[in-house]
Design a protein around this motif. Sequence first.
Motif, mmCIF file in Angstrom:
data_model
loop_
_atom_site.group_PDB
_atom_site.id
_atom_site.type_symbol
_atom_site.label_atom_id
_atom_site.label_comp_id
_atom_site.label_asym_id
_atom_site.label_seq_id
_atom_site.Cartn_x
_atom_site.Cartn_y
_atom_site.Cartn_z
ATOM 1 N N ARG A 22 0.821 -1.216 0.000
ATOM 2 C CA ARG A 22 0.000 0.000 0.000
ATOM 3 C C ARG A 22 0.853 1.263 0.000
ATOM 4 O O ARG A 22 0.400 2.334 0.370
ATOM 5 N N SER A 23 2.097 1.151 -0.432
ATOM 6 C CA SER A 23 3.001 2.287 -0.443
ATOM 7 C C SER A 23 3.079 2.905 -1.845
ATOM 8 O O SER A 23 3.078 2.192 -2.837
ATOM 9 N N VAL A 24 3.117 4.242 -1.905
ATOM 10 C CA VAL A 24 3.283 4.951 -3.170
ATOM 11 C C VAL A 24 4.386 5.993 -3.036
ATOM 12 O O VAL A 24 4.666 6.490 -1.946
ATOM 13 N N ARG A 25 4.994 6.308 -4.162
ATOM 14 C CA ARG A 25 5.994 7.372 -4.237
ATOM 15 C C ARG A 25 5.372 8.525 -5.012
ATOM 16 O O ARG A 25 4.643 8.308 -5.968
ATOM 17 N N VAL A 26 5.700 9.756 -4.622
ATOM 18 C CA VAL A 26 5.111 10.956 -5.212
ATOM 19 C C VAL A 26 6.230 11.881 -5.694
ATOM 20 O O VAL A 26 7.269 12.016 -5.034
ATOM 21 N N GLY A 27 5.999 12.523 -6.840
ATOM 22 C CA GLY A 27 6.962 13.497 -7.345
ATOM 23 C C GLY A 27 6.303 14.468 -8.308
ATOM 24 O O GLY A 27 5.135 14.301 -8.673
ATOM 25 N N PHE A 28 7.050 15.488 -8.720
ATOM 26 C CA PHE A 28 6.564 16.444 -9.705
ATOM 27 C C PHE A 28 6.631 15.838 -11.099
ATOM 28 O O PHE A 28 7.585 15.129 -11.422
ATOM 29 N N THR A 29 5.641 16.145 -11.924
ATOM 30 C CA THR A 29 5.683 15.710 -13.322
ATOM 31 C C THR A 29 6.741 16.521 -14.069
ATOM 32 O O THR A 29 7.194 17.585 -13.611
ATOM 33 N N GLU A 30 7.103 16.032 -15.233
ATOM 34 C CA GLU A 30 8.044 16.769 -16.075
ATOM 35 C C GLU A 30 7.461 18.138 -16.442
ATOM 36 O O GLU A 30 8.173 19.129 -16.501
ATOM 37 N N TYR A 31 6.157 18.174 -16.677
ATOM 38 C CA TYR A 31 5.482 19.439 -16.985
ATOM 39 C C TYR A 31 5.688 20.436 -15.840
ATOM 40 O O TYR A 31 6.039 21.597 -16.062
ATOM 41 N N ALA A 32 5.463 19.998 -14.605
ATOM 42 C CA ALA A 32 5.646 20.870 -13.446
ATOM 43 C C ALA A 32 7.090 21.322 -13.329
ATOM 44 O O ALA A 32 7.367 22.497 -13.071
#
Length: 127
Positions: A22-32
Amino acid sequence: MELPEYLKYSEEHLWVRSGNGRSVRVGFTEYAADQLREVVSIELPSVGDEVAIGDVVGEVESVKSAGDILSPVAGVVTQINDDLDANTDLVNDDPYGDGWLFEVELGDDDGVDDLLDADAYAELIES
């Protein structure tokens, strides 16, 4: 512009990648990352923080602007990318890899099913 099919996307220009369990990683998109240009500082949540969808969990400042980071999912922060303390360029140079922001152990109403797939996100940024 790269939009990996295996990721989910938020309207706030963050990506979410499922990990183990149930773990996820989060980051900025290339667009951002492109919109931010050169990131000069980043403030991330703390490990152990409980976050809800849409909560302000940090702040990013670039040479162009500053803004809040809003959580795309709900759960508990289990890890942050400490490498960003010394090298904020990772956000711009490798947004889908070493430039990730934080990891979350998802709660019951995690919000993942409400995120956009790559095609829907592409439509969002094109409009």
